[in-house]
Each structure stands twice: as C-alpha cells, then as structure tokens.
Design a protein around this motif. Structure first.
Motif, PDB file in Angstrom:
ATOM      1  N   THR A  67     -29.693 -32.052  10.886  1.00  0.00           N
ATOM      2  CA  THR A  67     -29.483 -33.002   9.786  1.00  0.00           C
ATOM      3  C   THR A  67     -28.087 -32.873   9.200  1.00  0.00           C
ATOM      4  N   GLN A  68     -27.628 -31.638   8.976  1.00  0.00           N
ATOM      5  CA  GLN A  68     -26.297 -31.443   8.416  1.00  0.00           C
ATOM      6  C   GLN A  68     -25.211 -31.876   9.410  1.00  0.00           C
ATOM      7  N   ALA A  69     -25.423 -31.631  10.695  1.00  0.00           N
ATOM      8  CA  ALA A  69     -24.456 -32.076  11.699  1.00  0.00           C
ATOM      9  C   ALA A  69     -24.372 -33.601  11.722  1.00  0.00           C
ATOM     10  N   TRP A  70     -25.509 -34.271  11.540  1.00  0.00           N
ATOM     11  CA  TRP A  70     -25.528 -35.735  11.469  1.00  0.00           C
ATOM     12  C   TRP A  70     -24.729 -36.223  10.259  1.00  0.00           C
ATOM     13  N   LEU A  71     -24.862 -35.524   9.144  1.00  0.00           N
ATOM     14  CA  LEU A  71     -24.106 -35.901   7.947  1.00  0.00           C
ATOM     15  C   LEU A  71     -22.605 -35.690   8.143  1.00  0.00           C
ATOM     16  N   VAL A  72     -22.231 -34.631   8.864  1.00  0.00           N
ATOM     17  CA  VAL A  72     -20.817 -34.386   9.139  1.00  0.00           C
ATOM     18  C   VAL A  72     -20.246 -35.518   9.985  1.00  0.00           C
ATOM     19  N   LEU A  73     -21.020 -36.010  10.952  1.00  0.00           N
ATOM     20  CA  LEU A  73     -20.557 -37.090  11.817  1.00  0.00           C
ATOM     21  C   LEU A  73     -20.460 -38.417  11.065  1.00  0.00           C
ATOM     22  N   SER A  74     -21.398 -38.648  10.138  1.00  0.00           N
ATOM     23  CA  SER A  74     -21.483 -39.958   9.493  1.00  0.00           C
ATOM     24  C   SER A  74     -20.704 -40.050   8.188  1.00  0.00           C
ATOM     25  N   GLY A  75     -20.261 -38.919   7.635  1.00  0.00           N
ATOM     26  CA  GLY A  75     -19.572 -38.958   6.350  1.00  0.00           C
ATOM     27  C   GLY A  75     -18.580 -37.836   6.212  1.00  0.00           C
ATOM     28  N   ASN A  76     -18.177 -37.596   4.976  1.00  0.00           N
ATOM     29  CA  ASN A  76     -17.210 -36.547   4.722  1.00  0.00           C
ATOM     30  C   ASN A  76     -17.438 -35.993   3.321  1.00  0.00           C
TER      31      ASN A  76
END
Length: 227
Positions: A137-146
């Motif tokens: 989940t956190q890796a997905w957030l890193v890819l989709s945002g900042n």
C-alpha cells in the motif's frame, strides 16, 4: 533529538505536520538500538517498531473514516490524485484510472490501515502478511503521489513484521546472527523502561468524547496515543 522535540514550546505546535512528524524522533531513537550485525535484534525493539507502525497506520485510517464522508462513500480517489499537495508525474495517469478501480483503491486503503495493523500482533505468518499489505500500500502511494518521507517511514517499519524466513526470500541473511547478545538486550530493556518526560503540550479542547489538539482537530484514541 527525541527530548528536544518533546520539549518544543507549544507555540510551535501549530506548525507541526498533521501526519505524525512528532513520531519521527521516536523512530530514530529506536533505530539506535538495532545493534551491530553480530547481534540479532532484541525482540522488544521489533515489538516497539510494530507498535509504531500500528499507530501510524491505524491512526491514519481513523482520521479517514471520521473525516470527509468521501472516504466512507469510497469516492475520495475520484479527485485525490489531482488535488493532493504534491502530485508526481505519474499522478496524472492514476487520476484517470476507471472509477470502479478508484473505489477498490479506497477499500484496499481501509483494509491496510484498519485491519492489517491489528494483524501485526498475530503469530507468523499472519504478521508477515500484514507487513506485506502495508508495504504494498505504501509503495502504491509512493508511485501515485509525493508525501516526502511520510510513506517511506512505514515502508521501513513494515520490515519489523517479517520473520527471517520471509526476509530470506529477498535478502542475503546467510551470515546474519540469530543470537541476541545479553548486554545488548539488557541495554534495550533498561532504556525502554525509562519513564518519558515531556515538556509543554499544545492546547487541547474537548468536544464530547473527542479530544482535539492544537488547531489540527484530530480525534485521539487514548490507547493508541502511547508513548
């Protein structure tokens, strides 16, 4: 670093991040007790890292469910990728994903933040599964945002949920020690048992059963607010 942060004047609390930046010195403090490579990490440190990870994730989940209704209606990601503080180059593509997938993203977020943190305290391999859910989940957030370091800290903390068998699949652990040096574990227990002293706290206001701190107006759960 930790005592200095905890004794920060209350006037500075208005500039604190609402996403748990006050816990950053605590993570750094715990990391100092990970020890050398010839000593295994004492179990109290691993449990405290899991406790910090639980607080970060479960607290974020509570803020969502008690905040904007769009999180309960599963519609927040219809516009989140477009309006988040610092979109990255990939955010444009995430924003244009199909609506049903956005709803699945929100459901996945709720599971990762409200269910998976509870599983961190279960025996293996359940704890490893919970750590993997949070990591993905956190890796997905890193890819989709900042969100700067806010997503990378849970990524690191999630490593405490994996057992040696799970970590050995991706890391070379052949030469790693599996024995905790006695003085190392004693030092950890001594320091973690030391009472924490705190300086002035930021102003609080009470609304029924909810306590809000400073100007951030975040609901606080007493048992999830220690240390």
């Amino acid at each position: 670093m930790w005592p200095g942060w905890e004794t920060e004047p209350s006037s500075g609390s208005r500039t604190r991040s609402p996403n748990g930046s006050g816990r950053l010195p605590r993570r750094s403090f715990l990391a100092a007790f990970l020890g050398p490579d010839w000593s295994a990490v004492p179990s109290p440190i691993l449990w405290l890292f899991r406790w910090l990870l639980f607080r970060v994730e479960f607290g974020a989940g509570l803020i969502k469910t008690r905040g904007d209704p769009c999180w309960r209606e599963l519609t927040c990601l219809y516009y989140h990728h477009e309006t988040q503080p610092m979109p990255n180059p990939l955010s444009w593509y995430f924003h244009r994903l199909p609506g049903p997938l956005h709803r699945l993203e929100v459901l996945g977020s709720h599971f990762a933040q409200l269910v998976a943190p509870l599983l961190l305290f279960f025996p293996q391999p359940i704890a490893s599964f919970a750590g993997l859910v949070i990591f993905i989940t956190q890796a997905w957030l890193v890819l989709s945002g900042n969100f700067s370091w806010l997503n990378f800290v849970p990524l690191v903390l999630a490593a405490s949920a994996f057992d040696d068998a799970a970590l050995a699949r991706v890391l070379p652990l052949e030469g790693a020690s599996t024995t905790v040096v006695a003085w190392h574990e004693g030092l950890v227990i001594a320091f973690q048992g030391t009472p924490r002293t705190s300086g002035p706290r930021c102003p609080q206001a009470h609304y029924g059963s909810v306590t809000v701190t400073g100007v951030e107006r975040q609901p606080r759960v007493p048992w999830a607010s220690w240390p």
